[in-house]
Scaffold this active site. Structure first.
Site, short mmCIF file in Angstrom:
data_model
loop_
_atom_site.label_atom_id
_atom_site.label_comp_id
_atom_site.label_asym_id
_atom_site.label_seq_id
_atom_site.Cartn_x
_atom_site.Cartn_y
_atom_site.Cartn_z
N GLY A 244 0.77 -1.25 0.00
CA GLY A 244 0.00 0.00 0.00
C GLY A 244 0.79 1.28 0.00
O GLY A 244 0.22 2.36 -0.23
N PRO A 279 4.76 -5.37 -0.68
CA PRO A 279 4.88 -4.17 -1.51
C PRO A 279 4.73 -4.47 -2.99
O PRO A 279 5.28 -5.45 -3.50
CB PRO A 279 6.31 -3.71 -1.21
N GLY A 280 3.98 -3.65 -3.67
CA GLY A 280 3.85 -3.78 -5.12
C GLY A 280 4.31 -2.50 -5.79
O GLY A 280 5.46 -2.37 -6.24
N ARG A 317 -4.96 2.91 -15.94
CA ARG A 317 -5.04 3.63 -14.67
C ARG A 317 -5.69 5.01 -14.78
O ARG A 317 -6.56 5.34 -13.97
CB ARG A 317 -3.66 3.76 -14.00
N TYR A 321 -9.02 5.24 -12.55
CA TYR A 321 -8.89 5.91 -11.25
C TYR A 321 -8.64 7.41 -11.39
O TYR A 321 -8.21 8.04 -10.42
CB TYR A 321 -7.72 5.34 -10.44
N CYS A 347 -11.95 3.74 -28.61
CA CYS A 347 -13.23 4.44 -28.75
C CYS A 347 -13.95 4.56 -27.41
O CYS A 347 -14.98 3.92 -27.17
CB CYS A 347 -14.10 3.70 -29.76
#
Ligand code: LLP
Length: 420
Positions: A244, A279-280, A317, A321, A347
């Protein structure tokens, strides 16, 4: 940009001494390009920050499952956090020892659970009472004689991580984990699950968290669970604090690894537990760039658009978001700045990589890098609009190489037709 993984050298965007404009001379765009050296450096810095504790950093494979990135992390001693049967199989294939693999996810199938049992992974992160029962039954059948499956319940502590609502997971309205009353009840009944061993507590409260406050609160809550559970005889050995930690997408300040560890360790350091982290983004995000070429410039109702040769199918992304990614030219031109929207070819009106950005006068053929796309970039790509997914390249040492070829139109057409 100074000190960034991608920075200008003599007017050319470069990483590890490799100019991206040299890469585009030989490799067609769009492509993702990752820098291996800085990834390993980031991992080592994270590891150093936790040096005074027993810990294992399990990289979240969902952020980026590219073997050329994961293998060096496995060699550094990292663990892996997996959420599917294929991630588990790939982790094993890449050399992550089973004792360094944790398995999370809200909907694990029986087949996936059995694969985890057979591999002998470190920890199952369980999301519900129903999943405990399934795992207990499967373990009775699939495990080596007498071997109990190690589990931690994923708690939903109802902590607001102060991030985008689509990536907040530890709030009461989220589907993840079990609420405290349910968890308390299940841990107290742990002996009813004769083929499981309740050895940990876990909570992952969300992603792209840019202040340590919520993460520290999560650690505090988990520590109080350890004390409570041990007092009623549950032998807790692991605290999995999830992932996170956010990155500076705007080029702003976010907590570094030291600040992160300093916020976690006061709660956990004296508990005699092994601290697991997942962790990412914080490892993988900053080491990747998505490189595209301007196909057309156009002005509609006075608004300038750069239409590029990629789309939300490659990088979703921003559409999903409203995520901000810095967009920079590969060659720093000395032309007047203008404001443009950098848009994709798909489109959908949400297919906008960047809005109203100041960029030097762009022309057809100019290449741009969309930064901080090493996490949840390629990993979330698709074939929407029947568009081939892009290539992936790594810079390793002072050389670059393609580690995954771009898909071709012919491959996509053959697949639609059901050809092998
Ligand atoms: N552990 C668990 C249980 C997770 O669900 C996740 C991410 C992580 C660890 C890694 O979190 P990180 O350190 O990367 O924040 N697609 C979104 C992010 C979704 C994150 C899902 N879970 C995005 O592009 O922002």
């Amino acid at each position: 940009m100074r000190g960034d993984v991608f920075h200008y050298e003599g007017g050319h965007l470069a990483t590890e001494g490799v100019r991206l404009s040299d890469v585009t001379d030989t490799v067609p765009t769009p492509f993702y390009l990752y820098a291996v050296g800085p990834l390993v450096e980031r991992y080592r810095a994270l590891d150093r920050a936790f040096a005074n504790s027993r810990h294992l950093h399990c990289v979240a494979m969902k952020a980026n499952s590219q073997p050329a990135l994961l293998r060096p992390l496995a060699m550094e001693g990292a663990g892996a956090e997996v959420v599917s049967g294929a991630e588990l199989a790939l982790a094993l294939e890449l050399g992550f020892s089973p004792s360094r693999i944790v398995f999370s996810g809200v909907g694990k199938t029986e087949r996936e659970l059995v694969a985890g049992i057979r591999a002998g992974i470190r920890l199952f992160l369980v999301e519900s009472e129903a999943e405990l029962h399934v795992l207990d039954r499967l373990n009775a059948r699939a495990a080596a004689e007498g071997r109990r499956a190690p589990v931690a319940l994923r708690l939903n502590p109802d902590i607001d991580p102060k991030t985008h609502r689509h990536i907040a997971t530890g709030v009461s309205a989220a589907k993840f984990g079990v609420d405290p009353d349910t968890a308390r009840n299940l841990y107290r009944r742990h002996r009813e699950f004769s083929h499981l061993e309740f050895v940990g507590v876990h909570s992952h409260i969300g992603s792209q968290i840019t202040s340590v406050g919520p993460l520290s609160e999560n650690a505090r809550v988990l520590a109080s669970w350890v004390r409570e559970l041990r007092s009623v005889g549950v032998p807790i050995r692991y605290v999995d604090i999830g992932g996170g930690l956010g990155i500076p997408y705007y080029g702003d300040d976010t907590p570094g690894f030291t600040a992160y560890a300093e916020a976690m360790l006061p709660h956990l350091g004296d508990l005699d537990v092994e601290i697991l982290t997942e962790p990412g983004r914080v490892l993988l995000g900053p080491i990747g760039a998505f490189v595209v070429t301007v196909l057309y410039m156009k002005t509609v109702h006075g608004r300038n658009f750069a239409v590029v040769d990629a789309g939300l199918n490659d990088l979703i992304r921003p559409a999903l978001y409203d995520a901000f990614h810095r967009v920079v030219p590969l060659i720093d031109k000395d032309t007047p700045i203008s404001n443009v929207d950098v848009v994709g070819a798909v489109c959908e009106s949400s297919d906008v990589f960047a809005r109203d950005r100041e960029l030097p006068g762009l022309e057809r053929g100019d290449c741009l890098a969309i930064l901080d796309t090493g996490a949840y970039g390629f990993a979330m790509s698709s074939n929407y609009n029947l568009r081939p997914r892009p290539a992936e390249l790594v810079v390793d040492g002072a050389a670059y190489r393609i580690v995954r070829e771009a898909e071709t139109e012919a491959q996509l057409v053959a697949r639609e037709l059901g050809h092998r």
